[in-house]
Every structure is written in structure tokens, then in C-alpha cells.
Design an enzyme around this catalytic site. Structure first.
Site, PDB file in Angstrom:
ATOM      1  N   VAL A  80       0.828  -1.210   0.000  1.00  0.00           N
ATOM      2  CA  VAL A  80       0.000   0.000   0.000  1.00  0.00           C
ATOM      3  C   VAL A  80       0.864   1.262   0.000  1.00  0.00           C
ATOM      4  O   VAL A  80       0.656   2.182  -0.811  1.00  0.00           O
ATOM      5  CB  VAL A  80      -0.958   0.007   1.212  1.00  0.00           C
ATOM      6  CG1 VAL A  80      -1.671   1.353   1.328  1.00  0.00           C
ATOM      7  CG2 VAL A  80      -1.973  -1.122   1.087  1.00  0.00           C
ATOM      8  N   ARG A  93     -10.900 -19.552   1.929  1.00  0.00           N
ATOM      9  CA  ARG A  93     -10.733 -20.392   0.748  1.00  0.00           C
ATOM     10  C   ARG A  93     -12.009 -20.299  -0.072  1.00  0.00           C
ATOM     11  O   ARG A  93     -13.086 -20.082   0.466  1.00  0.00           O
ATOM     12  CB  ARG A  93     -10.412 -21.827   1.154  1.00  0.00           C
ATOM     13  CG  ARG A  93      -9.171 -21.892   2.061  1.00  0.00           C
ATOM     14  CD  ARG A  93      -8.722 -23.302   2.368  1.00  0.00           C
ATOM     15  NE  ARG A  93      -7.710 -23.312   3.419  1.00  0.00           N
ATOM     16  CZ  ARG A  93      -6.414 -23.095   3.230  1.00  0.00           C
ATOM     17  NH1 ARG A  93      -5.973 -22.824   2.015  1.00  0.00           N
ATOM     18  NH2 ARG A  93      -5.561 -23.136   4.231  1.00  0.00           N
ATOM     19  N   CYS A  94     -11.897 -20.470  -1.380  1.00  0.00           N
ATOM     20  CA  CYS A  94     -13.048 -20.217  -2.251  1.00  0.00           C
ATOM     21  C   CYS A  94     -13.144 -21.273  -3.347  1.00  0.00           C
ATOM     22  O   CYS A  94     -12.307 -21.318  -4.256  1.00  0.00           O
ATOM     23  CB  CYS A  94     -12.938 -18.828  -2.858  1.00  0.00           C
ATOM     24  SG  CYS A  94     -14.306 -18.377  -3.918  1.00  0.00           S
ATOM     25  N   GLY A 151       0.190 -18.836  -0.433  1.00  0.00           N
ATOM     26  CA  GLY A 151       1.030 -19.972  -0.778  1.00  0.00           C
ATOM     27  C   GLY A 151       0.786 -20.471  -2.188  1.00  0.00           C
ATOM     28  O   GLY A 151       0.303 -19.731  -3.047  1.00  0.00           O
ATOM     29  N   GLY A 200      -1.420 -22.518  -3.556  1.00  0.00           N
ATOM     30  CA  GLY A 200      -2.791 -22.454  -4.055  1.00  0.00           C
ATOM     31  C   GLY A 200      -3.180 -21.046  -4.463  1.00  0.00           C
ATOM     32  O   GLY A 200      -3.845 -20.837  -5.486  1.00  0.00           O
ATOM     33  N   ASP A 260       4.705 -22.629   6.507  1.00  0.00           N
ATOM     34  CA  ASP A 260       5.290 -23.941   6.209  1.00  0.00           C
ATOM     35  C   ASP A 260       6.638 -23.869   5.499  1.00  0.00           C
ATOM     36  O   ASP A 260       7.381 -24.848   5.493  1.00  0.00           O
ATOM     37  CB  ASP A 260       4.335 -24.775   5.355  1.00  0.00           C
ATOM     38  CG  ASP A 260       3.112 -25.243   6.127  1.00  0.00           C
ATOM     39  OD1 ASP A 260       3.065 -25.021   7.353  1.00  0.00           O
ATOM     40  OD2 ASP A 260       2.204 -25.831   5.515  1.00  0.00           O
ATOM     41  N   MET A 302       3.086 -27.925  12.615  1.00  0.00           N
ATOM     42  CA  MET A 302       2.513 -27.898  11.272  1.00  0.00           C
ATOM     43  C   MET A 302       3.555 -28.278  10.222  1.00  0.00           C
ATOM     44  O   MET A 302       4.753 -28.224  10.471  1.00  0.00           O
ATOM     45  CB  MET A 302       1.911 -26.531  10.971  1.00  0.00           C
ATOM     46  CG  MET A 302       0.612 -26.278  11.727  1.00  0.00           C
ATOM     47  SD  MET A 302      -0.177 -24.728  11.245  1.00  0.00           S
ATOM     48  CE  MET A 302      -1.752 -24.901  12.099  1.00  0.00           C
ATOM     49  N   HIS A 355      -2.862 -24.066  15.778  1.00  0.00           N
ATOM     50  CA  HIS A 355      -2.913 -22.748  15.160  1.00  0.00           C
ATOM     51  C   HIS A 355      -2.178 -21.658  15.934  1.00  0.00           C
ATOM     52  O   HIS A 355      -2.056 -20.533  15.432  1.00  0.00           O
ATOM     53  CB  HIS A 355      -4.369 -22.345  14.917  1.00  0.00           C
ATOM     54  CG  HIS A 355      -4.989 -23.092  13.779  1.00  0.00           C
ATOM     55  ND1 HIS A 355      -5.421 -24.392  13.903  1.00  0.00           N
ATOM     56  CD2 HIS A 355      -5.211 -22.736  12.491  1.00  0.00           C
ATOM     57  CE1 HIS A 355      -5.906 -24.796  12.743  1.00  0.00           C
ATOM     58  NE2 HIS A 355      -5.788 -23.819  11.865  1.00  0.00           N
ATOM     59  N   ARG A 403       0.469 -20.022  13.878  1.00  0.00           N
ATOM     60  CA  ARG A 403       0.145 -19.017  12.860  1.00  0.00           C
ATOM     61  C   ARG A 403       0.010 -17.606  13.431  1.00  0.00           C
ATOM     62  O   ARG A 403      -0.063 -16.639  12.682  1.00  0.00           O
ATOM     63  CB  ARG A 403      -1.163 -19.383  12.160  1.00  0.00           C
ATOM     64  CG  ARG A 403      -1.051 -20.544  11.202  1.00  0.00           C
ATOM     65  CD  ARG A 403      -2.306 -20.609  10.373  1.00  0.00           C
ATOM     66  NE  ARG A 403      -2.326 -21.771   9.506  1.00  0.00           N
ATOM     67  CZ  ARG A 403      -3.389 -22.155   8.820  1.00  0.00           C
ATOM     68  NH1 ARG A 403      -4.524 -21.466   8.939  1.00  0.00           N
ATOM     69  NH2 ARG A 403      -3.345 -23.205   8.040  1.00  0.00           N
TER      70      ARG A 403
END
Length: 319
Positions: A24, A72-73, A102, A104, A127, A169, A249, A252
Site C-alpha cells: 500500500v 478459501r473459495c 502460498g 494455491g 510452512d 505444522m 494454530h 500461525r
């Protein structure tokens, strides 16, 4: 004046906010407009976009997670969904897109580029499973989180003379387990890249116990199997008093380390510069402390090389 779209996709990683800030602020510095797209590709298809300014990214460099949210979609995986995405981007007069995520997420950016819409990827995943870059945003912070946990678990492990299995993870890549285990002094490190039997792990425990060491730390990458299953099998083979900790988690979250903040800042600025140079379908990364960029297809085709030297060093130091 270019208008840049910006989204985060897939699993969140500490340092994503630092990358958002860098994109930005550098875009505005170069005279561009930026639209933040909330909740990744899903938010794009739902037209959840907000124009960003300097204050939008104030006081976020130290924050974990992503202010743009992530999801996710399934719809975006379809040709119809991607065509809809391009139509929405053009509706808002967005010229190009920066995707933080990542493999995907990068595959999605490649698909948009194939449809003629310029996109650049920034690697954000704890990861560290992208072969083309030495480090991904979030990896260093996650390692430090794991090391901190291992240190605390070792305190109680030594007090009660137990064997503690720490599950971290890493479905296909064992970097988190390997480097955190090495830095945390783990007695055994179990990763997807190296086959090891329960009998071998049990033998290591028995060997250390014979030397008078009554406690051990085993670091297990989740991609190998569940810590609970390993606990049951090891109990049978070794008779040791075992406990399991699944960090989950927590890895993360947290404020990003200095390394992650600087990496994210460098990658964010470079991504904007590539778009201003008219580049598309590329990803940025770091090799030998130099910022690089290459085609998304080339980056995704590379196979991650496991650090056998570090793994062997960990074995030597765990005797």
C-alpha cells in the site's frame, strides 16, 4: 495512474500485515491507488473491496494475522468464477493484482494472468514449502513460536522425567519441525522427507535412557501422522511415560519477528515495482538475501529440496 488490487489468501502467516503495509505505501508513493480485497478470492467474488490509504496500514507492521482477512473459495476454482473475478476487477477499474499466500493462492494468480489480468504473488505461509524462495513470510515467526513452546515443555518434561511429543505444522514440508527441532535441542525429529520407524524411535529413547537421560523431546511434523497415534505405538515399544502437545494454530499467530517484517517489506515493495514495470504472472522471493522474481509456473514447478545436512546435524547433536 495504476490501480492495484491486494488480497491475502489461504492460511494466514505472521508478517502478512507487514507485506500489506509495504504494498500500500509503496504503491501510493509511486502514485497508484490500492483496493484492499477482504477475505481473499471469496471476497473478490462478493465485491468486498475497500480503497486503502496511508492510514489504512498505520500501526499494523507489528500485528500478526491479516487485516484483509483470508478464506478459501471453491467458486474461484471454476472457469466461471475466475471470469466473474476479472469482470469485478475491471468494474472497479483495477489494473493489476497482488496476491499474498502460498502455492494455491499463486495458482489462482496464474489463472487470472492466463485470462489477461496482470498478477504478482508474494509468498506468505508458515510452512516454508515453496521451493523457489529460501524463506516465506511467517516461517521465522512460527519457528520462534515453536522453540518457545519446546523450551517450556522441556522444563516440565525434565521435572517429571517424561518423553514429550510436540506436533507442529507441515503437511508435506518438514522445515518447521527440522529447524525448530534443531534449534530447540530435540532428541528426535520426525519429518515427511525422512522415513523412520517406531522401532527406531523407541531404540533411540532406550539408548538415551541407558545413558541416564530420563526425558526427551520428539518433534513431529503433522504430515507424518498424528502425535496421539505415535504416543500409543511408542508406549508399547518403549514403555516410556509419554505426553503429547499439539501446537496447532498458535503457530500461525503472534507478532512477526524482525526477519519476517523486513522480508515482507522488501517483497511488498518489489511486487509493486514489477507491476509498474508491466510484469505479470510472476512471484517474488529471496535467495541468498537477494530479492528475486520469476514466473509463477516456474516457481510452482520447482521441487523443494530437503536440508539433509541440517537433519544429520540434528542427529549428531541429539546423542
Amino acid at each position: 495512474m495504476k490501480t492495484i488490487g491486494l488480497l491475502t489468501s489461504g492460511g494466514d502467516a505472521p508478517g502478512m500485515n507487514a507485506a500489506i503495509r509495504a504494498v500500500v505505501r509503496s504503491a501510493i508513493y509511486y502514485g497508484c491507488k490500492v483496493y484492499g480485497i477482504n477475505r481473499g478470492y471469496k471476497g473478490l467474488l462478493e465485491e468486498d473491496l475497500t480503497e486503502m490509504n496511508l492510514s489504512s496500514v498505520g500501526d499494523i507492521i507489528h500485528r500478526g494475522g491479516t487485516i484483509l482477512k483470508s478464506s478459501r473459495c471453491e467458486e474461484f476454482k471454476t472457469e466461471e468464477g475466475r471470469l466473474k473475478a476479472v469482470k469485478i476487477l475491471k468494474k472497479y477499474k483495477i489494473d493489476c493484482l497482488v496476491v499474498i499466500g502460498g502455492d494455491g493462492s499463486f495458482a489462482g494468480a496464474q489463472k487470472l494472468s492466463d485470462l489477461g489480468f496482470p498478477a504478482i504473488g508474494i509468498p506468505g505461509t508458515i510452512d516454508n514449502d515453496l521451493a523457489y524462495t529460501d524463506y516465506t513470510i511467517g516461517f521465522d515467526t512460527a519457528m520462534n513460536t515453536i522453540i518457545d513452546a519446546i523450551g517450556k515443555i522441556r522444563d516440565t518434561s525434565s521435572s517429571h522425567e517424561r518423553v514429550n511429543i510436540v506436533e507442529v505444522m507441515g503437511r508435506h514440508c518438514g522445515d518447521l519441525a527440522l529447524y525448530a527441532g534443531l534449534a530447540g535441542g530435540a532428541e528426535t525429529i520426525i519429518v515427511p522427507e525422512v522415513e523412520i520407524t517406531v522401532d527406531e524411535v523407541a531404540l533411540r529413547l532406550k539408548t538415551t535412557q541407558k545413558r541416564g537421560k530420563r526425558h526427551s523431546i520428539i518433534v513431529l511434523a503433522e504430515g507424518v501422522g498424528s502425535a496421539s497415534d505415535l504416543e500409543k505405538e511408542l508406549k508399547k515399544e518403549s514403555g516410556a511415560d509419554l505426553r503429547v502437545t499439539v501446537l496447532g494454530h498458535v503457530q500461525r499467530g503472534g507478532s512477526p519477528t524482525v526477519s519476517d517484517r523486513i522480508l515482507a517489506s522488501r517483497l511488498g515493495v518489489r511486487a509493486v515495482e514489477l507491476l509498474l514495470d508491466g510484469k505479470s504472472a510472476r512471484v517474488v522471493g529471496i535467495k541468498e538475501n537477494k530479492i528475486i522474481d520469476l514466473e509463477i509456473s516456474e516457481a510452482l514447478a520447482q521441487k523443494k529440496v530437503f536440508d539433509k545436512e541440517a537433519y544429520e546435524m540434528a542427529k549428531i547433536l541429539s546423542i
